[in-house]
Design a protein around this motif. Structure first.
Motif, short mmCIF file in Angstrom:
data_model
loop_
_atom_site.label_atom_id
_atom_site.label_comp_id
_atom_site.label_asym_id
_atom_site.label_seq_id
_atom_site.Cartn_x
_atom_site.Cartn_y
_atom_site.Cartn_z
N ALA A 170 0.82 -1.21 0.00
CA ALA A 170 0.00 0.00 0.00
C ALA A 170 0.85 1.26 0.00
O ALA A 170 0.32 2.38 -0.13
CB ALA A 170 -0.92 0.00 1.22
N LEU A 171 2.17 1.11 0.15
CA LEU A 171 3.10 2.23 0.19
C LEU A 171 4.03 2.17 -1.02
O LEU A 171 4.24 1.10 -1.59
CB LEU A 171 3.92 2.20 1.48
CG LEU A 171 3.11 2.19 2.79
CD1 LEU A 171 4.05 1.95 3.98
CD2 LEU A 171 2.33 3.48 2.96
N LEU A 172 4.58 3.30 -1.39
CA LEU A 172 5.49 3.35 -2.53
C LEU A 172 6.92 3.15 -2.07
O LEU A 172 7.50 3.99 -1.39
CB LEU A 172 5.36 4.71 -3.25
CG LEU A 172 6.28 4.92 -4.47
CD1 LEU A 172 5.99 3.88 -5.54
CD2 LEU A 172 6.12 6.33 -5.01
N ARG A 173 7.50 2.01 -2.42
CA ARG A 173 8.89 1.66 -2.09
C ARG A 173 9.24 2.07 -0.65
O ARG A 173 10.12 2.90 -0.43
CB ARG A 173 9.86 2.30 -3.07
CG ARG A 173 9.70 1.83 -4.51
CD ARG A 173 10.96 2.07 -5.33
NE ARG A 173 12.03 1.23 -4.84
CZ ARG A 173 13.28 1.66 -4.66
NH1 ARG A 173 13.61 2.91 -4.89
NH2 ARG A 173 14.21 0.83 -4.23
N PRO A 174 8.58 1.50 0.32
CA PRO A 174 8.80 1.92 1.71
C PRO A 174 10.16 1.48 2.24
O PRO A 174 10.77 0.54 1.73
CB PRO A 174 7.69 1.19 2.47
CG PRO A 174 7.48 -0.06 1.67
CD PRO A 174 7.64 0.37 0.23
N CYS A 175 10.60 2.19 3.25
CA CYS A 175 11.69 1.70 4.09
C CYS A 175 11.05 0.71 5.07
O CYS A 175 10.07 1.06 5.74
CB CYS A 175 12.35 2.85 4.84
SG CYS A 175 13.48 2.33 6.15
N LEU A 176 11.57 -0.49 5.14
CA LEU A 176 11.04 -1.50 6.05
C LEU A 176 11.92 -1.57 7.30
O LEU A 176 13.14 -1.63 7.20
CB LEU A 176 11.00 -2.87 5.39
CG LEU A 176 10.07 -3.06 4.19
CD1 LEU A 176 10.10 -4.53 3.74
CD2 LEU A 176 8.65 -2.65 4.52
N ILE A 177 11.28 -1.56 8.46
CA ILE A 177 11.97 -1.75 9.73
C ILE A 177 11.27 -2.89 10.46
O ILE A 177 10.04 -2.90 10.57
CB ILE A 177 11.96 -0.49 10.60
CG1 ILE A 177 12.57 0.70 9.85
CG2 ILE A 177 12.69 -0.73 11.92
CD1 ILE A 177 12.59 1.98 10.66
N GLY A 178 12.03 -3.85 10.93
CA GLY A 178 11.43 -4.96 11.66
C GLY A 178 12.24 -5.30 12.89
O GLY A 178 13.47 -5.23 12.88
N ALA A 179 11.55 -5.66 13.96
CA ALA A 179 12.21 -6.04 15.20
C ALA A 179 11.89 -7.49 15.52
O ALA A 179 10.73 -7.92 15.45
CB ALA A 179 11.75 -5.14 16.35
N SER A 180 12.92 -8.27 15.85
CA SER A 180 12.77 -9.66 16.26
C SER A 180 12.05 -10.46 15.16
O SER A 180 12.51 -10.52 14.04
CB SER A 180 12.02 -9.73 17.60
OG SER A 180 12.11 -11.00 18.16
N LEU A 181 10.88 -11.03 15.45
CA LEU A 181 10.12 -11.73 14.42
C LEU A 181 9.78 -10.79 13.27
O LEU A 181 9.82 -11.18 12.09
CB LEU A 181 8.83 -12.31 15.02
CG LEU A 181 7.86 -12.95 14.03
CD1 LEU A 181 8.45 -14.23 13.45
CD2 LEU A 181 6.51 -13.20 14.67
N GLY A 182 9.48 -9.54 13.60
CA GLY A 182 9.18 -8.56 12.56
C GLY A 182 10.36 -8.32 11.65
O GLY A 182 10.18 -7.99 10.46
N GLY A 183 11.57 -8.47 12.16
CA GLY A 183 12.74 -8.33 11.33
C GLY A 183 12.85 -9.44 10.31
O GLY A 183 13.19 -9.21 9.14
N LEU A 184 12.55 -10.66 10.72
CA LEU A 184 12.56 -11.78 9.80
C LEU A 184 11.52 -11.58 8.71
O LEU A 184 11.77 -11.83 7.52
CB LEU A 184 12.29 -13.08 10.56
CG LEU A 184 12.22 -14.36 9.73
CD1 LEU A 184 13.52 -14.63 8.99
CD2 LEU A 184 11.86 -15.55 10.62
N ILE A 185 10.34 -11.09 9.10
CA ILE A 185 9.28 -10.84 8.11
C ILE A 185 9.70 -9.74 7.15
O ILE A 185 9.51 -9.84 5.93
CB ILE A 185 7.97 -10.47 8.85
CG1 ILE A 185 7.45 -11.67 9.64
CG2 ILE A 185 6.92 -9.99 7.85
CD1 ILE A 185 6.27 -11.36 10.54
N ALA A 186 10.27 -8.66 7.68
CA ALA A 186 10.71 -7.55 6.83
C ALA A 186 11.76 -8.02 5.84
O ALA A 186 11.74 -7.64 4.65
CB ALA A 186 11.24 -6.41 7.69
#
Length: 232
Positions: free
Chosen positions: A62-78
């Motif tokens: 839904a975003l245009l070329r976003p910067c992705l930031i993920g922590a812990s499990l969220g980091g693996l997903i990112a």
């Protein structure tokens, strides 16, 4: 036009973990979107890692070329999504390592389909998890932990096969982290050709602890530099 940021929280947490970082971004008139990962329609016990990945994918697209930031499990997903969604930059904070990166995080014994981090929470456990946060913050986190799907944790512990992104990557390792080995974060950074920042903090401390605002400001400066969208 500035680059939007999408932040993905970790297991047992929620969008609330990013409140300090979001304020830092908003102070610079930057977009910082934080989706809440939700259980599948079949319920938390039947939620798999693919369900969370699909939700994060939809938010990123839904975003245009976003910067992705993920922590812990969220980091693996990112990390799993960065190439697919054409992320402009990727920041991994104590990310669970993907398949092929060692050492692996220590395995947690889980009985049943749900990990009762909320229903059987103890304040002493939160204090141990957040030694670098003040008492009000520890109470704030204690009231907000949630139960998690055991299947999600098992799949994440096994590791996902990921395709390295082409964008700039920053890997941050908390030196007081007991959940993700620092050496795994360092190895991941080497494999991705990423910048590597070891910072003295606990696993969640870089998000909600005493150093959270400072860490967020430094990461924002890094993302501005690598995406060439810094405000003059």
């Amino acid at each position: 036009m500035t680059t939007p940021t999408l932040a993905i929280h970790g297991a047992g947490g929620g969008a609330w973990e990013w409140a300090i970082w979001q304020r830092v971004w908003q102070a610079q008139a930057r977009s910082f979107v934080v989706p809440e990962l939700m259980p599948a329609a079949a319920g938390l016990a039947r939620t798999g890692l693919d369900d969370y990945v699909a939700q994060a994918r939809a938010a990123a697209r839904a975003l245009l070329r976003p910067c992705l930031i993920g922590a812990s499990l969220g980091g693996l997903i990112a990390l799993a999504l960065a190439k697919e969604v054409e992320a402009s930059a990727l920041v991994l904070v104590d990310a669970l390592p993907p398949l092929g990166v060692a050492p692996r995080p220590p395995a947690k014994a889980v009985d049943g389909d749900i990990v009762p981090w909320a229903s059987r929470r103890r304040f002493a456990s939160t204090q141990r998890a957040l030694p670098d946060a003040d008492a009000p913050t520890q109470h704030y986190a204690f009231r907000r932990w949630r139960d998690e799907s055991a299947a999600v944790l098992r799949e994440a512990a096994d590791g996902l096969a990921v395709t390295p992104p082409r964008c700039p990557v920053l890997v941050i390792a908390a030196e007081l982290d007991e959940s993700v080995p620092g050496e795994a974060s360092r190895t991941l950074a080497q494999q991705l050709g990423a910048a590597f920042w070891p910072l003295r903090a606990s696993h969640v401390g870089l998000l909600v602890g005493r150093r959270a605002a400072d860490a967020a400001a430094h990461v924002l400066a890094w993302t501005q530099a690598v995406t060439l969208t810094a405000i003059p």
